[in-house]
Design a protein around this motif. Structure first.
Motif, PDB file in Angstrom:
ATOM      1  N   SER A   1       0.178  -0.211   6.916  1.00  0.00           N
ATOM      2  CA  SER A   1      -0.123   0.158   5.535  1.00  0.00           C
ATOM      3  C   SER A   1      -1.492   0.818   5.428  1.00  0.00           C
ATOM      4  O   SER A   1      -1.664   1.832   4.730  1.00  0.00           O
ATOM      5  CB  SER A   1      -0.053  -1.086   4.648  1.00  0.00           C
ATOM      6  OG  SER A   1      -0.392  -0.768   3.316  1.00  0.00           O
TER       7      SER A   1
ATOM      8  N   GLU B   1      -2.685   4.238   3.240  1.00  0.00           N
ATOM      9  CA  GLU B   1      -4.003   4.359   2.622  1.00  0.00           C
ATOM     10  C   GLU B   1      -4.897   5.411   3.284  1.00  0.00           C
ATOM     11  O   GLU B   1      -6.016   5.642   2.806  1.00  0.00           O
ATOM     12  CB  GLU B   1      -4.708   2.997   2.661  1.00  0.00           C
ATOM     13  CG  GLU B   1      -3.946   1.888   1.964  1.00  0.00           C
ATOM     14  CD  GLU B   1      -4.635   0.539   2.094  1.00  0.00           C
ATOM     15  OE1 GLU B   1      -5.819   0.531   2.519  1.00  0.00           O
ATOM     16  OE2 GLU B   1      -4.011  -0.489   1.799  1.00  0.00           O
TER      17      GLU B   1
ATOM     18  N   LEU C   1       2.763   1.822  -3.940  1.00  0.00           N
ATOM     19  CA  LEU C   1       1.869   0.694  -3.689  1.00  0.00           C
ATOM     20  C   LEU C   1       2.248  -0.504  -4.558  1.00  0.00           C
ATOM     21  O   LEU C   1       3.001  -0.384  -5.519  1.00  0.00           O
ATOM     22  CB  LEU C   1       0.419   1.103  -3.966  1.00  0.00           C
ATOM     23  CG  LEU C   1      -0.099   2.320  -3.190  1.00  0.00           C
ATOM     24  CD1 LEU C   1      -1.521   2.663  -3.616  1.00  0.00           C
ATOM     25  CD2 LEU C   1      -0.036   2.058  -1.686  1.00  0.00           C
TER      26      LEU C   1
END
Length: 491
Positions: A296, A301, A320
């Motif tokens: 993730s 990100e 998200l």
């Protein structure tokens, strides 16, 4: 007061077991009305109705009990809408007279319920059926030949069967099957995303041992229906066979057949640090949650999504706020596409996926995907006898997606239902599509009554786990009505 079914109380919604990319606690139905007058008497009558229905119907009574409960609920709601107390008594009197429940035997109770419910269903669906069948009727009238009185007439049951067969074929081609151009466009877009994510991971984490990424799920297996709106990006992890062992769920403390664990072995000869994946060890096991968290941060990100959106001429952004690694792609034309990023481990025919949403609260548990086994088995069976199992599965998936009452039935339980039927019914030719469809409806009613639909490959796994009592009632009611009026599922 309520209808009690024997199913699990798990509060999680049913999810497809595997790589479909498709992505509630148990409640007792509580009937409430706003007027106090006559409540005690009404409750007594309802309890009498349901108690006698259970006595009469026995093992196969869940569907009719569902109809009884909804019918009684409808009567109470009708009475609750009356403006005056006198109207309440009048409405309730008319309703019980309509059902023929006053001084009636249990046998007449069941007969009255069925006749009244089916009368209202037929009345409600008659206009829709006429509209849907109009083009087909016009076509048949153009080619209609004069009927000789001496010629034998087809039995009514055969005519109904042929009509349902035609309706199913029409429904499949217009509501279930996807246009090849749409599928190709979605696959091409998903492949572009796959290439970009793989290139980014290799450039930012060159020491991470990953296999060749690929697309998976129902979109790639021609099992997606209604819209081409989801796919899976499979990220294969390469483990050293001498350092890691995949352990079945039955051999772990979890005891769940779909929850496997990945143990680090030979630590006395190869201490921690020899494998890249040792950094995700928790208690001697490869942590699924730690790995998902790393991906993730490394992908969701870190990637420059605005730049990628500009390159692909579409909006690409991460979804998200949840445990699932998911991307949202909005092209200039066509439906929004969601891509689930799924880390996988493969050993022989075993495929384990890192899907925290399916294995929580166990951080080190991996999910055993049954989807590859189910899809392969369906393909093998259809290839052997030129069957229509996959077409039937797509039709049922479309029906459940279009019908609000049946939406809790996702692809996995429907696939397992067809696999179970394949063990008992040998004729799966194209001409038997309507017969197999009706049989699926009957079988689903039985499974809902029991509250258990065993997995074909893992009988200890209940494919109905997580379905609430209220959802069972609604599905049972709809399917029971479809026994006499199958067209209500094809609207």
């Amino acid at each position: 007061m309520g209808i009690h079914y024997k199913h699990n109380n798990n509060k999680n919604k049913m999810k497809n077991a595997g790589l479909y990319g498709d992505s509630a606690g148990q409640e007792v139905m509580d009937f409430r009305w706003g007027r106090s007058r006559g409540e005690e008497g009404i409750a007594v009558v309802i309890n009498f109705l349901l108690a006698n229905a259970r006595l009469v119907l026995g093992v196969g009574g869940a569907a009719v009990l569902g109809i009884a409960t909804l019918a009684v609920k409808r009567l109470i709601e009708r009475a609750g809408r009356a403006a005056e107390d006198e109207k309440v008594e009048q409405k309730m009197s008319e309703s019980w007279e309509e059902l023929g429940l006053v001084s009636a035997s249990p046998k007449s109770i069941r007969k009255g319920l069925e006749s009244v419910v089916m009368k209202h269903v037929a009345k409600a669906t008659k206009p829709q059926k006429a509209d849907l069948c109009q083009p087909q009727q016009q076509k048949s009238s153009l080619n209609e030949k004069p009927v000789n009185a001496a010629e034998p007439q087809r039995p009514k049951s055969l005519q109904l069967s042929l009509t349902l067969q035609d309706r199913l074929q029409q429904y499949y081609s217009t509501r279930a099957a996807l246009v090849p151009e749409v599928v190709h466009r979605a696959e091409s877009l998903a492949l572009d995303i796959c290439i970009e994510v793989q290139g980014f991971l290799h450039s930012t984490n060159p020491d991470m041992p990953l296999g060749e990424m690929s697309l998976g799920g129902s979109l790639l297996d021609d099992l997606q229906v209604v819209r081409a709106d989801h796919a899976c990006l499979l990220v294969p992890l390469q483990l050293e066979p001498s350092l890691w062992r995949l352990i079945p769920g039955e051999e772990t403390l979890l005891t769940h057949p779909l929850h496997w664990m990945v143990r680090r072995v030979n630590l006395e000869y190869f201490p921690r640090g020899r494998s890249y994946w040792d950094r995700f060890l928790v208690g001697g096991y490869l942590s699924c949650r730690a790995l998902v968290s790393m991906l993730s941060k490394a992908v969701m990100e870190t990637m420059n999504w605005p730049s990628l959106s500009s390159t692909l001429d579409c909006l690409v952004r991460p979804v998200l706020g949840g445990d699932e690694l998911k991307l949202e792609i909005r092209p200039e034309r066509g439906d929004t596409l969601f891509i689930s990023v799924v880390p996988v481990l493969r050993e022989a025919d075993v495929v384990l996926t890192a899907q925290v949403e399916l294995t929580q609260p166990w951080d080190s548990a991996w999910h055993l995907s049954l989807y590859p086994w189910e899809t392969q088995r369906l393909t093998q069976l259809d290839s052997a006898d030129q069957g229509v199992r996959r077409a039937l599965l797509k039709t049922l998936k479309a029906v459940c997606r279009h019908c609000p009452a049946l939406r809790p039935l996702t692809a996995a339980p429907l696939a397992n239902l067809i696999l179970h039927l394949s063990d008992t019914d040998v004729d799966w030719s194209e001409g038997c599509l309507s017969g197999r469809f009706q049989q699926c409806v009957w079988e689903l009613i039985g499974y809902l009554e029991q509250g258990v639909l065993p997995s074909y490959f893992k009988p200890s796994v209940n494919m109905l786990n997580g379905v609430t009592e209220e959802e069972v009632d609604e599905m049972g009611f709809m399917l029971y009505c479809a026994v006499s009026e199958p067209d209500i599922l094809l609207i």
